[in-house]
Design an enzyme around this catalytic site. Structure first.
Site, PDB file in Angstrom:
ATOM      1  N   CYS A  26      30.438  48.822  33.280  1.00 34.39           N
ATOM      2  CA  CYS A  26      29.860  49.941  32.536  1.00 34.39           C
ATOM      3  C   CYS A  26      28.683  49.472  31.691  1.00 34.39           C
ATOM      4  CB  CYS A  26      30.911  50.562  31.622  1.00 34.39           C
ATOM      5  SG  CYS A  26      32.458  50.984  32.418  1.00 34.39           S
ATOM      6  N   ARG A  44      24.230  48.009  37.386  1.00 33.11           N
ATOM      7  CA  ARG A  44      25.547  47.450  37.080  1.00 33.11           C
ATOM      8  C   ARG A  44      26.664  48.190  37.795  1.00 33.11           C
ATOM      9  NH1 ARG A  44      25.672  44.537  32.019  1.00 33.11           N
ATOM     10  NH2 ARG A  44      27.739  45.327  31.593  1.00 33.11           N
ATOM     11  N   TRP A  56      31.983  53.121  34.815  1.00 30.72           N
ATOM     12  CA  TRP A  56      32.587  52.693  36.080  1.00 30.72           C
ATOM     13  C   TRP A  56      34.086  52.851  35.898  1.00 30.72           C
ATOM     14  CZ3 TRP A  56      35.799  48.824  38.149  1.00 30.72           C
ATOM     15  CH2 TRP A  56      35.643  48.566  39.515  1.00 30.72           C
ATOM     16  N   ASN A 114      33.001  49.800  26.863  1.00 25.85           N
ATOM     17  CA  ASN A 114      33.165  49.002  28.072  1.00 25.85           C
ATOM     18  C   ASN A 114      34.419  48.168  27.915  1.00 25.85           C
ATOM     19  OD1 ASN A 114      30.693  49.968  28.817  1.00 25.85           O
ATOM     20  ND2 ASN A 114      29.600  48.031  28.595  1.00 25.85           N
ATOM     21  N   GLY A 115      35.190  48.015  28.970  1.00 22.64           N
ATOM     22  CA  GLY A 115      36.379  47.184  28.905  1.00 22.64           C
ATOM     23  C   GLY A 115      37.635  47.991  29.161  1.00 22.64           C
ATOM     24  N   GLU A 132      29.046  34.030  52.954  1.00 15.15           N
ATOM     25  CA  GLU A 132      28.104  34.782  52.132  1.00 15.15           C
ATOM     26  C   GLU A 132      27.399  35.851  52.956  1.00 15.15           C
ATOM     27  OE1 GLU A 132      25.707  36.061  48.909  1.00 15.15           O
ATOM     28  OE2 GLU A 132      27.703  35.182  49.112  1.00 15.15           O
ATOM     29  N   LYS A 174      27.505  39.863  52.134  1.00 15.76           N
ATOM     30  CA  LYS A 174      26.308  40.675  51.929  1.00 15.76           C
ATOM     31  C   LYS A 174      26.370  41.934  52.792  1.00 15.76           C
ATOM     32  CE  LYS A 174      25.000  39.515  48.862  1.00 15.76           C
ATOM     33  NZ  LYS A 174      25.808  38.434  48.413  1.00 15.76           N
ATOM     34  N   GLU A 182      29.112  44.388  51.569  1.00 12.28           N
ATOM     35  CA  GLU A 182      28.797  44.946  50.253  1.00 12.28           C
ATOM     36  C   GLU A 182      27.871  46.141  50.333  1.00 12.28           C
ATOM     37  OE1 GLU A 182      28.754  41.603  46.759  1.00 12.28           O
ATOM     38  OE2 GLU A 182      27.225  41.406  48.286  1.00 12.28           O
ATOM     39  N   HIS A 197      41.649  30.413  66.952  1.00 11.60           N
ATOM     40  CA  HIS A 197      42.972  30.476  66.353  1.00 11.60           C
ATOM     41  C   HIS A 197      43.330  31.887  65.890  1.00 11.60           C
ATOM     42  CE1 HIS A 197      43.472  26.100  66.465  1.00 11.60           C
ATOM     43  NE2 HIS A 197      42.175  26.054  66.163  1.00 11.60           N
ATOM     44  N   LYS A 203      27.745  45.126  39.126  1.00 15.80           N
ATOM     45  CA  LYS A 203      27.010  43.864  39.139  1.00 15.80           C
ATOM     46  C   LYS A 203      27.778  42.761  38.432  1.00 15.80           C
ATOM     47  CE  LYS A 203      23.478  41.150  39.834  1.00 15.80           C
ATOM     48  NZ  LYS A 203      23.265  40.624  41.190  1.00 15.80           N
TER      49      LYS A 203
END
Length: 624
Positions: A2, A27, A75, A101-102, A497, A501, A504, A520, A619
């Site tokens: 947030c 964010r 958020w 926030n939190g 990575e 990407k 995401e 496997h 973010k």
């Protein structure tokens, strides 16, 4: 996560706050709101959805006038995205407004004491607002005056906030205003970042410096349990646990222009193209050619202390975890130091046996990642030396670690990390070089690594010149719903990575594996609709990886290869190939990262996804 923006000064607050909220969109958020103090009390506009589609239109239809206010991008944690759950929230009286926030972990228990109160949302934040209002009413009752009186220099509203926060369990960054005090704003933090922007005749609160960089370059990074009282002309910082607070005004090392897209359609593409420069910045002033080694000014460890390190543990999350895995290979190859990589979210709760001469190295872009910060604090509690690699000067992790290395990559606005990843790998390479040179790495080996590193920026530019060709490849595969990314040794973390990407920003299911692991189990998933990206540069395991490639090809799986320039053989075997310049084996991930990023970017754009603000993501993850 947030975002918070607060303003007190002489300008109209709402436009300043709205601008700041827009700068915090990266964010991640699902709703936004603003409260402004005016003659008749507190007045709020808030709306679910994107700022320009909701809150901004609401402010045009119903303007907010006033020179002090607070704003928030939410958020969702407690309660789904909705207009009602959007911040700011009021106390029972309607005089006090709070953004937060939190997570307030004990909000259910706190809420029980307010049985007769009316709650309009399902958020923990509204409970906090009622708690602050409750303590404010107690102060008024005790003083028997219209406004509460407190001892010393503590402002009455600040005292109410402090009394309330002493009952709170959890993480918070908050901003509070009250209609009884039309020129005062209160901020407080524990576990969630909050900074003060110091201006001329105006002051700011923000959860991120990017929100206020166009107004001031002077900031105060609040510490945990700090409570700040702001007016247009002054600020006062107290601390819940101490009589006095440590206050230091810092200069931002970037300006507002660094947070603009420029001529690029998305921040992510801009940041991909910035990488030749950001890798240079990560190396600048840190290479010692005479000694064929690297040097750092902020480690706060002597060479003798570094030489005593016989074990390294690296807690990290997400993209930083992938960089850390490359770091594991680097430290073990260059310096022969056993290295373990930990998911910070697991590390913080494990009772892992860590020996005396272990160095804990935390990696984070934001410097505020909650799990990584918790791992840092637990390691320090046990008496271990903790170094950090992060991008944000003045961040909590940067301040609390024993020493560290800044990336100097500039603000990274795109939610999907790009330039921070390559900067992290660059710094890890330099640190591994230093650790190797004080142990067993020869002068000639060190010089070879330095030459290869210094060539990387120009080599990156040659890869970026292929952007249009990579876009055309991406269009061929944009309708796929599953992808595999494969590589070996240093290229395995790069494959992880690359998969991250893609998933995401395009929402395509993607998995990264060591190439030999396909046999496997995962090879069962291969068919003509499932593309595989092979990272297959010319390295000691090229032939082995090529055999894995043949296995995919035999099952009619489409293949995109990232290969070393001049490899004519591979072009005849794969559907598409992206060439990267030759380098030494440990640095291949620095070059492979760019085509992986561009491929993911162009696929996401082709699918109509919001590249800079992908759904459900934030973010900086500042809560568990």
């Amino acid at each position: 996560m947030c975002g918070i923006v607060g303003y007190v000064g002489k300008q109209q607050a709402a436009p300043v706050i709205l601008e700041g909220l827009r700068r915090l969109e990266y964010r991640g958020y699902d709703s936004a709101g603003i409260t402004v103090l005016r003659d008749k009390g507190v007045e709020t506009r808030k709306k679910k959805g994107k700022i320009d589609e909701g809150l901004a239109k609401l402010l045009v239809a119903e303007p907010l006038l006033g020179v002090i206010g607070i704003g928030h991008t939410r958020w969702a944690t407690h309660g789904p995205p909705s207009d009602e759950n959007s911040h700011p929230h009021y106390d029972e009286s309607g005089k006090i407004a709070v953004v937060h926030n939190g997570v307030i972990e004990n909000y259910d228990r706190l809420k029980e004491q307010f049985k007769g109160h009316t709650f309009k949302s399902s958020t923990d934040t509204e409970v906090l607002a009622h708690l602050i209002g409750h303590h404010y009413d107690l102060l008024k009752s005790e003083s028997k005056t219209a406004h509460p009186l407190t001892k010393g220099d503590t402002h009455p509203l600040a005292q109410a906030v402090m009394n309330a926060l002493r009952e709170v369990i959890g993480a918070y960054g908050i901003a509070v205003v009250c209609s009884d005090f039309p020129d005062v704003m209160i901020g407080a933090r524990r576990g969630s970042p909050l900074i003060v922007g110091v201006g001329q005749g105006e002051n700011f609160l923000a959860s991120d410096a990017t929100a206020i960089a166009s107004h001031t370059r002077e900031v105060i990074y609040l510490n945990d349990y700090d409570v700040v009282t702001l007016t247009a002309d002054r600020f006062n910082v107290a601390n819940l646990g101490n009589d006095t607070a440590r206050v230091q005004i810092s200069k931002l090392e970037f300006d507002a222009a660094a947070t603009e897209r420029g001529n690029f359609p998305h921040f992510m593409l801009k940041e991909i193209f910035e990488q030749p420069r950001t890798v240079e910045n990560a190396m600048r002033g840190r290479i010692d050619h005479d000694e064929a080694t690297s040097k750092f000014g902020g480690l706060n460890m002597t060479l003798a202390e570094l030489r005593e390190v016989d074990h390294i543990v690296i807690p990290a999350c997400g993209t930083s975890w992938h960089a850390a895995l490359i770091g594991e290979y680097l430290f073990e190859e260059f310096a022969h130091i056993p290295t373990e990589i930990e998911y910070a979210s697991e590390f913080r709760y494990r009772n892992a046996p860590i020996e005396k001469h272990t160095l804990v190295l935390v990696i984070t872009q934001s410097g505020e990642t909650a799990d990584t910060l918790a791992g840092l604090r637990e390691s320090k509690r046990r008496g271990h030396k903790v170094l950090s690699i992060c991008n944000v000067v003045g961040s909590t992790i940067a301040r609390e670690s024993d020493g560290g290395i800044y990336l100097h990559a500039g603000p990274e606005i795109g939610v999907a990390s790009t330039k921070a990843f390559t900067s992290q790998v660059t710094v890890l390479t330099l640190l591994a070089l230093l650790m190797g040179r004080i142990r067993m790495l020869s002068n000639s080996q060190g010089a070879q690594i330095i030459r290869a590193l210094e060539a990387i920026p120009k080599q990156m530019e040659s890869i970026l010149a292929q952007n249009e060709a990579i876009r055309r490849i991406a269009l061929k595969y944009a309708s796929a719903e599953d992808f595999f990314f494969l590589g070996r040794q240093y290229n395995f973390p790069a494959a992880l990575e690359g998969a991250l990407k893609l998933k995401e920003i395009s929402y395509i299911h993607a998995e990264g594996y060591p190439a030999a692991e396909m046999k496997h189990g995962p090879i069962a998933m291969i068919d003509e609709k499932t593309p595989t990206v092979f990272i297959i540069p010319n390295d000691p395991l090229y032939e082995k990886t090529f055999s894995n490639l043949e296995e995919i090809k035999a099952r009619k799986g489409p293949i995109i290869a990232i290969a070393t320039e001049g490899n004519d053989k591979i072009s005849k075997k794969v559907d598409d190939v992206i060439f990267i310049p030759p380098t030494i084996e440990p640095l291949n991930p620095l070059l492979a990262a760019l085509p992986l990023q561009l491929l993911s970017y162009h696929i996401a754009v082709a699918r109509g996804c919001d590249v800079d603000k992908p759904r459900n993501l934030a973010k900086s993850v500042t809560v568990e």
